[in-house]
Design an enzyme around this catalytic site. Sequence first.
Site, PDB file in Angstrom:
ATOM      1  N   HIS A  23      29.415  18.595  47.616  1.00  0.00           N
ATOM      2  CA  HIS A  23      28.097  17.946  47.581  1.00  0.00           C
ATOM      3  C   HIS A  23      26.930  18.911  47.625  1.00  0.00           C
ATOM      4  CE1 HIS A  23      28.212  18.680  51.897  1.00  0.00           C
ATOM      5  NE2 HIS A  23      26.920  18.459  51.918  1.00  0.00           N
TER       6      HIS A  23
HETATM    7  C1  UD1 Z   1      22.329  16.003  53.536  1.00  0.00           C
HETATM    8  C2  UD1 Z   1      22.080  17.297  54.317  1.00  0.00           C
HETATM    9  C3  UD1 Z   1      23.319  18.187  54.238  1.00  0.00           C
HETATM   10  C4  UD1 Z   1      24.558  17.445  54.636  1.00  0.00           C
HETATM   11  C5  UD1 Z   1      24.675  16.198  53.784  1.00  0.00           C
HETATM   12  C6  UD1 Z   1      25.905  15.376  54.091  1.00  0.00           C
HETATM   13  C7  UD1 Z   1      19.733  18.097  54.286  1.00  0.00           C
HETATM   14  C8  UD1 Z   1      18.841  19.147  53.751  1.00  0.00           C
HETATM   15  N1  UD1 Z   1      20.966  18.052  53.765  1.00  0.00           N
HETATM   16  O1  UD1 Z   1      22.456  16.361  52.171  1.00  0.00           O
HETATM   17  O2  UD1 Z   1      23.132  19.279  55.113  1.00  0.00           O
HETATM   18  O3  UD1 Z   1      25.678  18.270  54.466  1.00  0.00           O
HETATM   19  O4  UD1 Z   1      23.513  15.400  54.016  1.00  0.00           O
HETATM   20  O5  UD1 Z   1      26.007  14.345  53.181  1.00  0.00           O
HETATM   21  O6  UD1 Z   1      19.333  17.355  55.149  1.00  0.00           O
HETATM   22  N2  UD1 Z   1      22.115   9.225  48.790  1.00  0.00           N
HETATM   23  C9  UD1 Z   1      22.715   8.002  48.650  1.00  0.00           C
HETATM   24  N3  UD1 Z   1      22.923   7.261  49.765  1.00  0.00           N
HETATM   25  C10 UD1 Z   1      22.578   7.685  50.994  1.00  0.00           C
HETATM   26  C11 UD1 Z   1      21.946   8.928  51.133  1.00  0.00           C
HETATM   27  C12 UD1 Z   1      21.729   9.698  50.018  1.00  0.00           C
HETATM   28  O7  UD1 Z   1      23.052   7.579  47.571  1.00  0.00           O
HETATM   29  O8  UD1 Z   1      22.805   6.956  51.974  1.00  0.00           O
HETATM   30  C13 UD1 Z   1      21.909  10.054  47.602  1.00  0.00           C
HETATM   31  C14 UD1 Z   1      20.507   9.948  47.080  1.00  0.00           C
HETATM   32  O9  UD1 Z   1      20.547   9.978  45.692  1.00  0.00           O
HETATM   33  C15 UD1 Z   1      19.866  11.212  47.584  1.00  0.00           C
HETATM   34  C16 UD1 Z   1      21.044  12.190  47.562  1.00  0.00           C
HETATM   35  O10 UD1 Z   1      22.179  11.394  47.903  1.00  0.00           O
HETATM   36  O11 UD1 Z   1      18.797  11.618  46.814  1.00  0.00           O
HETATM   37  C17 UD1 Z   1      20.905  13.308  48.551  1.00  0.00           C
HETATM   38  O12 UD1 Z   1      20.684  12.829  49.872  1.00  0.00           O
HETATM   39  P1  UD1 Z   1      19.918  13.753  50.939  1.00  0.00           P
HETATM   40  O13 UD1 Z   1      19.916  13.125  52.268  1.00  0.00           O
HETATM   41  O14 UD1 Z   1      18.612  14.202  50.388  1.00  0.00           O
HETATM   42  O15 UD1 Z   1      20.808  15.067  50.992  1.00  0.00           O
HETATM   43  P2  UD1 Z   1      22.374  15.279  51.011  1.00  0.00           P
HETATM   44  O16 UD1 Z   1      22.729  15.983  49.754  1.00  0.00           O
HETATM   45  O17 UD1 Z   1      23.147  14.062  51.374  1.00  0.00           O
END
Ligand code: UD1
Length: 389
Positions: A223
């Site tokens: 991821h």
């Molecule tokens: C975040 C953390 C990372 C952790 C990861 C675990 C930061 C900088 N990064 O990254 O350290 O390892 O979580 O998953 O805080 N999305 C969904 N559903 C959700 C949440 C997110 O579909 O419930 C999708 C959205 O398109 C979003 C993308 O995932 O834009 C990224 O989510 P985000 O929380 O920004 O970062 P992660 O890559 O999950």
Amino acid sequence: MADQQWPADLGPVVCVVGARPNFMKMAPILRALRAHQPAVPALLVHTGQHYDKDMNDRLFVDLRLPHPDINLEVGSGTHALQTAEVMKRFEPVLDSHRPACVLVVGDVNSTLACSLVAVKKDVPVVHVEAGLRSHDRAMPEEINRLLTDQIADRLYTTERSALANLTREGVAEERVRFVGNVMIDSLLSNLELAHPPARTLETAGIDAALLDDANGYGVVTLHRPSNVDRVDTLQPLLAVLREVSEQLPLVFALHPRTRANIERFGLGELLRSPRIALLPAQGYLEMLGLMAGAKLVLSDSGGLQEESTALGVPCLTIRENTERPITIEQGTNTLVGCDAQAIRKGVAEILAGAGKRGRIPEFWDGQAAPRIVADLAAWLLARHALRAA
Ligand code: UD1
């Protein structure tokens, strides 16, 4: 301190969670706060950084986390937007609850955002999992770790190397306590409840016969933006996974970011194989069961490096560096980067029975949360007494 009460004017410990890797760290801390004598009042604040069923709801159920007292519902956005939105919405929580401290875990955007709000309001910041460093400032988590540790008043570490990092950055040693790994508290207390891998596949409508291969099976997660956001990185990674699957069937739990990018770049075909089980992001008990039964773990996750070490399962980490060096020095972890050749070699060694066995690092014993809470409660009460004097 039996029969004593937590001083009413000291306020609760505000416990912040935002994203998936926070949940397994906070669950044992909340339990230990409740079990402490006197019980330490806690207020669970969810920033809403992760919000969907797979990334959030299933983990709350699996980890028996209480419903958050407050949900800030920030959702997704750019780093700046997400961090700013958490800060804006968290500030009134501190105004109305006047907490004893704000306790944050890990290194996600919510960790830094809430710490920043607290320190500027003169509320002590407590950081669990402090001092880990990848020394790679291109990682958003590294920035979150560095900054949170600079403004934290009490820092709890999972491995001894963390103290050297903190000392180098000028953090006073008296603020730091080595307590072990709360993630392993969760792992050990849930291992017996872990779901059998066959059930997990069947629930997803996949034939579980895949798990019965003579070589066993591997578990994959990916991821990190650095691995999955560019087609010229993701494509060769998926190609080597496809190649590995010919020797060892793979169970691949897809983070929503990765799933979206595979679709966007049109790479789905690479994973279409009877030897690759594609699952959505999994619950905690499903993931634990899958990992515990696996021949190897292939991942770019921080947490899986630690969990595989605790389970004694070899892990090939698809990153150039790690902030968790103990998993390499003592555990089962090996860094392979995105290098197809290194991945092939690592898999071949493990299949030949030459994978790392590792040993359990110091204080990864299931008791990290009680150690944190014993120290934290004493520290908060002493500060309170000093202020009242
Ligand atoms: C975040 C953390 C990372 C952790 C990861 C675990 C930061 C900088 N990064 O990254 O350290 O390892 O979580 O998953 O805080 N999305 C969904 N559903 C959700 C949440 C997110 O579909 O419930 C999708 C959205 O398109 C979003 C993308 O995932 O834009 C990224 O989510 P985000 O929380 O920004 O970062 P992660 O890559 O999950």
